[in-house]
Design an enzyme around this catalytic site. Structure first.
Site, PDB file in Angstrom:
ATOM      1  CG  HIS A   1     -12.601   4.089   3.491  1.00 13.41           C
ATOM      2  ND1 HIS A   1     -13.287   5.140   4.064  1.00 13.41           N
ATOM      3  CD2 HIS A   1     -11.298   4.311   3.784  1.00 13.41           C
ATOM      4  CE1 HIS A   1     -12.431   5.945   4.685  1.00 13.41           C
ATOM      5  NE2 HIS A   1     -11.206   5.463   4.521  1.00 13.41           N
TER       6      HIS A   1
ATOM      7  NE  ARG B   1      -9.450  13.005   4.710  1.00 10.54           N
ATOM      8  CZ  ARG B   1      -9.499  11.727   4.361  1.00 10.54           C
ATOM      9  NH1 ARG B   1     -10.394  11.302   3.505  1.00 10.54           N
ATOM     10  NH2 ARG B   1      -8.640  10.876   4.866  1.00 10.54           N
TER      11      ARG B   1
ATOM     12  NE  ARG C   1      -5.905   2.077  -0.149  1.00 12.06           N
ATOM     13  CZ  ARG C   1      -5.766   3.244   0.475  1.00 12.06           C
ATOM     14  NH1 ARG C   1      -4.612   3.585   1.008  1.00 12.06           N
ATOM     15  NH2 ARG C   1      -6.776   4.060   0.580  1.00 12.06           N
TER      16      ARG C   1
ATOM     17  CD  GLU D   1      -8.805  -0.624   4.305  1.00  5.52           C
ATOM     18  OE1 GLU D   1      -8.369  -0.155   5.364  1.00  5.52           O
ATOM     19  OE2 GLU D   1      -9.104   0.056   3.321  1.00  5.52           O
TER      20      GLU D   1
ATOM     21  CG  ASN E   1      -1.802   1.138   1.375  1.00  3.27           C
ATOM     22  OD1 ASN E   1      -1.754   2.068   0.574  1.00  3.27           O
ATOM     23  ND2 ASN E   1      -2.648   1.125   2.384  1.00  3.27           N
TER      24      ASN E   1
END
Ligand code: AMP
Length: 395
Positions: free
Chosen positions: A179, A240, A90, A383, A7
């Site tokens: 996601h 965010r 990823r 993940e 990743n």
């Protein structure tokens, strides 16, 4: 087969070596400060973490260091690189081009590059990692797993914005969602865990971490999700803003004398629960602050939990019901206070919370009472394992 899961971020790289038969993690770690100086963290299963400073001018040197660590005489997890059967990467943005994972070929990479402008910070870093692995491990099959792919089943009514249609036609401006690997893994895993038939199910997944998103999964397929063209939309997150009145951007730009990049920086890096609390983006700090009577920390947790509950309510409407809700990721798995507050808004769905179960964290667990009309669970996301499974399925 052993699968190396990679990743890549712009200056970091996380990795795990996973045995696909046992699904055990043989080794894992990360490279940080790539292009600056370089720090390698490596941990073989059962041993302590090793942290080494090592020059990493580019991702290629970083990956070379990871591969060396994996076959190291003393603490290596494997004897030679021939024991790596495949690499799973990823990739953040697959646009509308990828509705599922794909074997990496030159043609496939050219298509990924076409999606770069949709994720200018992430996709180029993902591609650098892929190219470095191709150079260092020629002949080893590789697979790209996209954050956006699971959400490609959303209907037009969920992905179109109320904007001139030509922006969608010309530039691909629409909701994509992120996601996806986590939403897919968690929804499937919860259905298995609860013994539900995923093909006849209404599931809501709340992936609440530093970045947070919620998805509505009908019969195993995503029908709506809270992140949009970029991962800025939806819930307020660590730093965010999530959804805001778009006119705030012009208002703040004028008041604070900022250009568009300055406003975007505020929305991405200085907002969310950090912005509200003025203390931290980390819910552990917010909980501590709240316990000490800090009203802004409390406000940050309240705003976040309220917004999660509102999204869940809107997805119940989108699916005309819900059978099960999963809480996952750093906050979803570990913050009972957030789960309690969210579920406090959902009594109208017939949800009843098992307070004792909700006080636990970090493992597959039902946290609703046996007579609750909707099952609510903690389902830890994984993940890397999801990427390893996808990789094996394709090679
Ligand atoms: P993630 O992005 O999924 O890795 O989640 C990271 C975030 O999870 C952190 O920034 C914290 O806000 C939150 N988190 C992690 N551990 C805990 C904990 N024990 N209690 C509350 N929040 C936690």
């Amino acid at each position: 087969m052993n699968v190396l899961v990679i990743n890549c971020g712009s200056s970091s790289l996380k990795y795990q070596l996973i045995n696909s038969e046992s699904e055990a993690v043989l080794a894992k770690g990360l490279c940080e400060r790539i292009g600056i100086d370089g720090v390698l963290t490596y941990q073989k299963a059962g041993l302590d973490k090793e942290v080494t400073e090592a020059a990493m001018p580019t991702h290629k040197e970083a990956i070379k260091l990871v591969l060396d660590a994996l076959v190291n005489d003393k603490t290596g997890a494997i004897a030679s690189l021939e024991e790596v059967g495949a690499v799973g990467h990823r990739i953040v943005h697959g646009g509308e081009k990828f509705a599922s994972s794909a074997v990496i070929t030159d043609e496939m990479l050219a298509t990924v590059e076409e999606c770069n402008e949709l994720a200018p910070l992430h996709n180029p870093a993902n591609l650098i990692g892929i190219n470095a692995c191709k150079d260092l491990m020629p002949g080893v099959p590789m697979v790209g797993v996209f954050d956006t792919a699971f959400h490609q089943t959303m209907p037009e009514k969920a992905y179109l914005y109320g904007l001139p249609h030509e922006y969608y036609e010309k530039y691909g401006v629409r909701r994509y969602g992120f996601h996806g690997t986590s939403h897919s893994f968690v929804s499937k895993h919860m259905a298995d865990f609860l013994g539900m038939d995923i093909n006849n199910s209404k599931i809501i997944v709340a992936h609440l971490g530093n970045g947070s998103s919620i998805s509505a999964v009908l019969n195993g397929k995503c029908v709506d999700t809270s992140m949009g063209l970029t991962p800025l939309e939806g819930l307020p997150m660590g730093t965010r803003s999530g959804d805001i009145d778009p006119a705030i951007m012009e208002f703040i730009a004028k008041k604070e004398d900022l250009d568009i990049a300055g406003v975007m920086n505020v929305l991405n890096k200085k907002s969310g629960v950090l912005g509200i609390s003025k203390v931290s983006s980390d819910f552990r700090d917010l909980e501590d602050g709240m316990a000490e009577g800090n009203k802004l920390c409390e406000a940050a947790i309240e705003v976040f939990s309220y917004k999660v509950a509102k999204y869940i309510g809107s997805y119940v409407a989108a699916m005309n019901g819900v059978d099960a809700i999963a809480f996952t990721a750093g906050v979803g798995e570990n913050a009972p206070i957030v789960r309690e507050k969210v579920m406090g808004y959902l009594g109208y769905l017939g949800i009843a919370v098992d307070a004792e179960a909700n006080s636990k964290r970090g493992k597959d667990l039902v946290i609703s009472t046996p007579d609750s009309k909707v099952k609510v669970c903690i389902i830890p996301t994984n993940e890397e394992l999801a990427i390893a499974r996808e990789t094996v399925a394709l090679v």
